[in-house]
Design a protein around this motif. Structure first.
Motif, PDB file in Angstrom:
ATOM      1  N   PHE A 217       2.702   1.244  -4.544  1.00 17.58           N
ATOM      2  CA  PHE A 217       1.527   0.843  -5.318  1.00 17.58           C
ATOM      3  C   PHE A 217       1.308  -0.664  -5.233  1.00 17.58           C
ATOM      4  O   PHE A 217       0.185  -1.129  -5.094  1.00 17.58           O
ATOM      5  CB  PHE A 217       1.652   1.260  -6.787  1.00 17.58           C
ATOM      6  N   ARG A 218       2.396  -1.428  -5.305  1.00 19.56           N
ATOM      7  CA  ARG A 218       2.264  -2.885  -5.218  1.00 19.56           C
ATOM      8  C   ARG A 218       1.686  -3.293  -3.874  1.00 19.56           C
ATOM      9  O   ARG A 218       0.757  -4.095  -3.808  1.00 19.56           O
ATOM     10  CB  ARG A 218       3.629  -3.562  -5.429  1.00 19.56           C
ATOM     11  N   LYS A 219       2.203  -2.719  -2.820  1.00 20.12           N
ATOM     12  CA  LYS A 219       1.724  -3.079  -1.481  1.00 20.12           C
ATOM     13  C   LYS A 219       0.282  -2.629  -1.254  1.00 20.12           C
ATOM     14  O   LYS A 219      -0.503  -3.338  -0.635  1.00 20.12           O
ATOM     15  CB  LYS A 219       2.649  -2.515  -0.414  1.00 20.12           C
ATOM     16  N   GLU A 220      -0.079  -1.452  -1.754  1.00 16.93           N
ATOM     17  CA  GLU A 220      -1.450  -0.970  -1.617  1.00 16.93           C
ATOM     18  C   GLU A 220      -2.434  -1.841  -2.386  1.00 16.93           C
ATOM     19  O   GLU A 220      -3.608  -1.912  -2.038  1.00 16.93           O
ATOM     20  CB  GLU A 220      -1.559   0.482  -2.067  1.00 16.93           C
ATOM     21  N   ALA A 221      -1.958  -2.480  -3.446  1.00 16.68           N
ATOM     22  CA  ALA A 221      -2.799  -3.382  -4.242  1.00 16.68           C
ATOM     23  C   ALA A 221      -2.777  -4.807  -3.677  1.00 16.68           C
ATOM     24  O   ALA A 221      -3.392  -5.701  -4.243  1.00 16.68           O
ATOM     25  CB  ALA A 221      -2.328  -3.392  -5.699  1.00 16.68           C
ATOM     26  N   TYR A 222      -2.074  -4.997  -2.560  1.00 18.04           N
ATOM     27  CA  TYR A 222      -1.984  -6.294  -1.878  1.00 18.04           C
ATOM     28  C   TYR A 222      -1.390  -7.393  -2.753  1.00 18.04           C
ATOM     29  O   TYR A 222      -1.841  -8.525  -2.747  1.00 18.04           O
ATOM     30  CB  TYR A 222      -3.346  -6.730  -1.317  1.00 18.04           C
ATOM     31  N   TYR A 223      -0.373  -7.016  -3.516  1.00 18.02           N
ATOM     32  CA  TYR A 223       0.366  -7.980  -4.326  1.00 18.02           C
ATOM     33  C   TYR A 223       1.706  -8.271  -3.661  1.00 18.02           C
ATOM     34  O   TYR A 223       2.339  -7.365  -3.119  1.00 18.02           O
ATOM     35  CB  TYR A 223       0.695  -7.415  -5.713  1.00 18.02           C
ATOM     36  N   THR A 224       2.143  -9.513  -3.758  1.00 11.61           N
ATOM     37  CA  THR A 224       3.546  -9.808  -3.468  1.00 11.61           C
ATOM     38  C   THR A 224       4.304  -9.551  -4.765  1.00 11.61           C
ATOM     39  O   THR A 224       3.704  -9.418  -5.840  1.00 11.61           O
ATOM     40  CB  THR A 224       3.746 -11.276  -3.049  1.00 11.61           C
ATOM     41  N   GLN A 225       5.621  -9.514  -4.673  1.00 11.49           N
ATOM     42  CA  GLN A 225       6.406  -9.347  -5.892  1.00 11.49           C
ATOM     43  C   GLN A 225       6.155 -10.501  -6.857  1.00 11.49           C
ATOM     44  O   GLN A 225       6.061 -10.295  -8.064  1.00 11.49           O
ATOM     45  CB  GLN A 225       7.896  -9.252  -5.572  1.00 11.49           C
ATOM     46  N   ILE A 226       6.033 -11.689  -6.319  1.00 13.55           N
ATOM     47  CA  ILE A 226       5.797 -12.867  -7.173  1.00 13.55           C
ATOM     48  C   ILE A 226       4.436 -12.772  -7.855  1.00 13.55           C
ATOM     49  O   ILE A 226       4.321 -12.994  -9.064  1.00 13.55           O
ATOM     50  CB  ILE A 226       5.930 -14.165  -6.360  1.00 13.55           C
ATOM     51  N   GLU A 227       3.396 -12.435  -7.103  1.00 11.92           N
ATOM     52  CA  GLU A 227       2.053 -12.334  -7.693  1.00 11.92           C
ATOM     53  C   GLU A 227       2.009 -11.279  -8.784  1.00 11.92           C
ATOM     54  O   GLU A 227       1.429 -11.505  -9.853  1.00 11.92           O
ATOM     55  CB  GLU A 227       1.027 -11.992  -6.610  1.00 11.92           C
ATOM     56  N   LEU A 228       2.596 -10.137  -8.513  1.00 14.30           N
ATOM     57  CA  LEU A 228       2.569  -9.066  -9.512  1.00 14.30           C
ATOM     58  C   LEU A 228       3.393  -9.429 -10.737  1.00 14.30           C
ATOM     59  O   LEU A 228       2.960  -9.198 -11.863  1.00 14.30           O
ATOM     60  CB  LEU A 228       3.056  -7.752  -8.915  1.00 14.30           C
ATOM     61  N   SER A 229       4.544 -10.038 -10.526  1.00 14.45           N
ATOM     62  CA  SER A 229       5.353 -10.417 -11.680  1.00 14.45           C
ATOM     63  C   SER A 229       4.621 -11.430 -12.554  1.00 14.45           C
ATOM     64  O   SER A 229       4.684 -11.365 -13.780  1.00 14.45           O
ATOM     65  CB  SER A 229       6.718 -10.954 -11.246  1.00 14.45           C
TER      66      SER A 229
END
Length: 61
Positions: A12-24
């Protein structure tokens, strides 16, 4: 921790084009904590719903 949970979280994170840092940052947790969630090293707390909501995947929560 369930492998299905961790793989879905990463997908889901990758499909939303987030890095771990951006999502956190979007859900106001540390990148280290988020990384541990994806690796199954930590159990999700109240942030679990926020993770899915931030990625537009709230229907899976």
């Amino acid at each position: 921790m369930n492998d299905l949970y961790t793989s879905r979280l990463r997908t889901f994170r990758k499909e939303a084009y987030y890095t771990q840092i951006e999502l956190s940052e979007a859900i106001d947790i540390t990148p280290e904590y988020y990384s541990a969630l994806e690796r199954g090293k930590k159990r999700p707390s109240m942030y679990f719903k926020n993770v899915y909501d931030a990625m537009g995947a709230g229907q899976y929560y």
